[in-house]
Write an enzyme that holds these catalytic residues in place. Sequence first.
Site, mmCIF file in Angstrom:
data_model
loop_
_atom_site.group_PDB
_atom_site.id
_atom_site.type_symbol
_atom_site.label_atom_id
_atom_site.label_comp_id
_atom_site.label_asym_id
_atom_site.label_seq_id
_atom_site.Cartn_x
_atom_site.Cartn_y
_atom_site.Cartn_z
ATOM 1 C CG HIS A 61 -2.029 0.965 1.081
ATOM 2 N ND1 HIS A 61 -3.215 0.933 1.728
ATOM 3 C CD2 HIS A 61 -2.280 2.211 0.485
ATOM 4 C CE1 HIS A 61 -3.869 2.098 1.641
ATOM 5 N NE2 HIS A 61 -3.215 2.810 0.685
ATOM 6 C CG LEU A 64 5.410 4.655 -5.837
ATOM 7 C CD1 LEU A 64 5.943 3.620 -6.697
ATOM 8 C CD2 LEU A 64 6.445 5.004 -4.724
ATOM 9 N NE ARG A 65 1.376 11.211 -3.279
ATOM 10 C CZ ARG A 65 0.007 11.019 -2.409
ATOM 11 N NH1 ARG A 65 -1.017 10.506 -3.306
ATOM 12 N NH2 ARG A 65 -0.091 11.278 -1.265
ATOM 13 C CG ASP A 153 -6.319 3.408 -0.973
ATOM 14 O OD1 ASP A 153 -6.954 3.313 0.124
ATOM 15 O OD2 ASP A 153 -5.122 4.062 -0.812
ATOM 16 C CG HIS A 180 -10.632 4.471 0.952
ATOM 17 N ND1 HIS A 180 -9.295 4.977 1.251
ATOM 18 C CD2 HIS A 180 -11.618 5.039 1.201
ATOM 19 C CE1 HIS A 180 -9.779 6.291 1.963
ATOM 20 N NE2 HIS A 180 -11.084 6.224 1.940
ATOM 21 C CG ASP A 305 -2.230 4.973 3.305
ATOM 22 O OD1 ASP A 305 -1.974 5.186 2.311
ATOM 23 O OD2 ASP A 305 -2.961 5.446 3.975
ATOM 24 C CG HIS A 309 1.037 15.053 0.934
ATOM 25 N ND1 HIS A 309 0.016 15.044 -0.142
ATOM 26 C CD2 HIS A 309 0.374 14.242 1.738
ATOM 27 C CE1 HIS A 309 -0.969 14.248 -0.102
ATOM 28 N NE2 HIS A 309 -0.788 13.611 1.124
ATOM 29 N N GLY A 324 -1.898 12.243 5.396
ATOM 30 C CA GLY A 324 -0.883 11.123 4.994
ATOM 31 C C GLY A 324 0.520 11.450 5.493
#
Length: 432
Positions: A61, A64-65, A153, A180, A305, A309, A324
């Site tokens: 989980h 990686l954006r 998710d 989720h 998770d 950011h 997060g």
Amino acid sequence: MSTLLLKNGTVVDPAQGLHKKLDLLIADGKITGLKEKISAPDAETHDLQDKIVTPGLIDMHVHLREPGQEEKETIKTGSKAAAAGGFTSIACMANTDPPADDVSLIKHIQEVARRHGIVNVLPIGACTIGLRGEFITQIGEMQRFGAVAFSDDGQPIGNAQVLRKVLEYTGMFNSVVISHCEDKALTNGGSMNESALSTKLGLPGIPSASEATMVARDIEIAKNFGRIHLAHISTKESLDLIRQAKKLGAPITCETAPHYLLLTEEAVGDYNTNAKMSPPLRQEADRLALIEALRDGTIDIIATDHAPHTLDDKRVEFNLAACGVSGLETALPLLYTHFVQTGQITLERLIELMSVNPARIFALDKGTLKPGAAADLTVIDPRLTKKVDKTKFYSKGKNTPFDGWELSGWAAMTIVGGQIKYTAEKGVWLKA
């Protein structure tokens, strides 16, 4: 490819019932020997006296954006962070921009990972197009091209009929859905756990029922239509439902994350946005229930998770801040220090939660050090103690509530496919 000989390490492999000092030989990316004394004069040899050798850690989980939010993380920086944290395999969620909801995105992620990935990067395909919970994606095709599981998710699948159809399709391909669990109507724009503290702080609260009602719904759907893995469980009520359902044979598994095991809503304290999570940090009774669920087997997996950011995403009013934590580089020492060293769980149980069970649930050919298995290994140094320093993270995400915590049991070496990718002395090491 070179031959590696790891000598004198304490091998901990729950899949084989092993916990003893052994030598381990690696050749051509595979484990080729595991016994008390191995001689290989031509091999590159490492003495792992006082170190622990385990099957490579697997995090199912991770966010990686890439594509779409590369300012937060890329596949390259995220997989570097994974190697530094002792992970040899990570699965990346589909809520990229655009979402990974068709074969072209799955192929794109795999191609970038092939060129820049440091560890095994395993794409997770979206369940529904655009993560909108309406129309089902090409599940079979995405699995054929490498998707290891399916999830929206970040967004719950609110329509139970859609979830049923997703389960029926994933069941045809022996795959699993990661759910989720969040009732958006109950979340209702909340930003922290609903309690006396949220009232005191003047922040809109999220009731525990927001998670538990969806867990209850998903259990009933799973019992009738297929296998579900419940993501980032955070409440005592959810655990009670899961424990009872498992006793009755429901085809469900679940995970929690290190921050729910170590922190409570009190961490929000002075409007600390690094303590803003989804689901939110709960109360002490929930945290203690999660620890008990680690012991009694209710929880199957600990996943990070990992949610990196930018500073600007967090350096805003609490209600507006992103949710997060950047978790890949701190998970292992957090769990080793606070649960293994304190005797709350055994080292074997930790490896089950972080390697053996993820491999089993997601049908990965990993999670063991048996001769013939892929040479994915994590070496832990139980004597290495240092403070978390977010400025030294490989991840672009410096958002952590654990900065400055003194921890032991850090990764000393990470080996992927027989190649050393990280050592504590050299950092992430791209050996040819």
